[in-house]
Design an enzyme around this catalytic site. Structure first.
Site, short mmCIF file in Angstrom:
data_model
loop_
_atom_site.label_atom_id
_atom_site.label_comp_id
_atom_site.label_asym_id
_atom_site.label_seq_id
_atom_site.Cartn_x
_atom_site.Cartn_y
_atom_site.Cartn_z
N TYR A 135 -14.79 -30.22 81.84
CA TYR A 135 -14.46 -28.75 82.45
C TYR A 135 -15.47 -28.08 83.25
O TYR A 135 -15.46 -27.02 83.79
CB TYR A 135 -14.41 -27.80 81.25
N HIS B 283 -12.72 -21.94 85.42
CA HIS B 283 -12.76 -21.07 84.09
C HIS B 283 -14.31 -20.97 83.67
O HIS B 283 -14.75 -20.56 82.68
CB HIS B 283 -11.95 -21.62 83.02
N TYR C 221 -15.60 -22.99 72.97
CA TYR C 221 -14.35 -22.72 73.79
C TYR C 221 -14.00 -21.56 74.00
O TYR C 221 -14.26 -20.56 73.31
CB TYR C 221 -13.08 -23.70 73.25
N ASN D 170 -11.39 -19.45 74.21
CA ASN D 170 -10.73 -18.37 73.47
C ASN D 170 -11.40 -17.74 72.36
O ASN D 170 -10.88 -16.99 71.41
CB ASN D 170 -9.38 -18.86 73.21
N ASN E 263 -8.54 -14.38 77.90
CA ASN E 263 -8.57 -14.56 76.63
C ASN E 263 -10.05 -14.54 76.07
O ASN E 263 -10.26 -14.25 74.60
CB ASN E 263 -7.66 -15.79 76.24
#
Length: 195
Positions: free
Chosen positions: A16, A21, A66, A68, A115
């Site tokens: 990532y 994000h 993570y 969320n 989120n």
């Protein structure tokens, strides 16, 4: 103010790195570099580093839960350091409703479909905490949202993102030193469209 927490949101795995994000992580890395803070401690399910910005003691944090579940890590820090999240917490994260590199600074607000922020609001029980939203550009019509936010920037986008990240570092310095109004008036206006 005893302590100020600046948390950048992102996803922990190597795959990532550099994705849309992870704009929040990028900003934390740059703040760390500018103020010489090593973000290498592992606590509260986050990488954290302690230092001083503009005379104010800070903790830089990159939650490793993570996106969320970001609220679990941030709640743990807020409780541990006994900070007042309305004035001593700053959350930096990506926003697909803003053009790449564009900033939007707010003292409070809803999750706006993000989120990570949704989870933080749920865990803190309030949506009153300062945040810097870093634009990563709108999702093209045919794209899946998850694919888009977990995708990488084009070469052109990287250039404007770099400028956006630097502006976010500057804005964070202003906010930590009690000048959120100045940060908002400096960075919330739309960049003039280049003729």
């Amino acid at each position: 103010m005893e302590m100020f927490i600046i948390a950048g949101l992102g996803n922990p795995d190597r795959q990532y790195e550099g994705t849309r994000h992870n704009a929040g992580f990028e900003v934390i890395d740059r703040i760390a570099e500018k103020y010489n803070i090593a973000v290498d401690g592992k606590k509260h399910r986050a990488y954290i580093g302690k230092g001083v910005i503009e005379g104010q003691k800070v903790i830089l944090a990159k939650p490793q839960t993570y996106m969320n579940l970001s609220g679990e890590s941030i709640r743990s820090m807020v409780d541990y350091y006994k900070i007042d999240e309305e004035h001593e917490l700053l959350v930096v994260y990506d926003d697909i409703n803003l053009a790449p590199g564009q900033l939007r600074i707010r003292e409070k607000g809803s999750a706006g479909g993000h989120n990570g922020i949704k989870n933080i609001i749920a865990h803190l029980g309030t949506q009153v905490f300062p945040r810097i939203r870093v634009g990563v550009g709108e999702k093209p019509a045919k794209y899946d949202l998850a694919d888009y936010v977990l995708g990488h920037f084009s070469r052109e986008e990287k250039i404007v993102m770099d400028e956006g990240y630097e502006n976010a570092v500057d804005a964070a310095g202003l906010i930590v030193s009690g000048h959120i109004g100045d940060a908002m008036s400096r960075y919330n206006r739309k960049k003039k469209e280049e003729a």
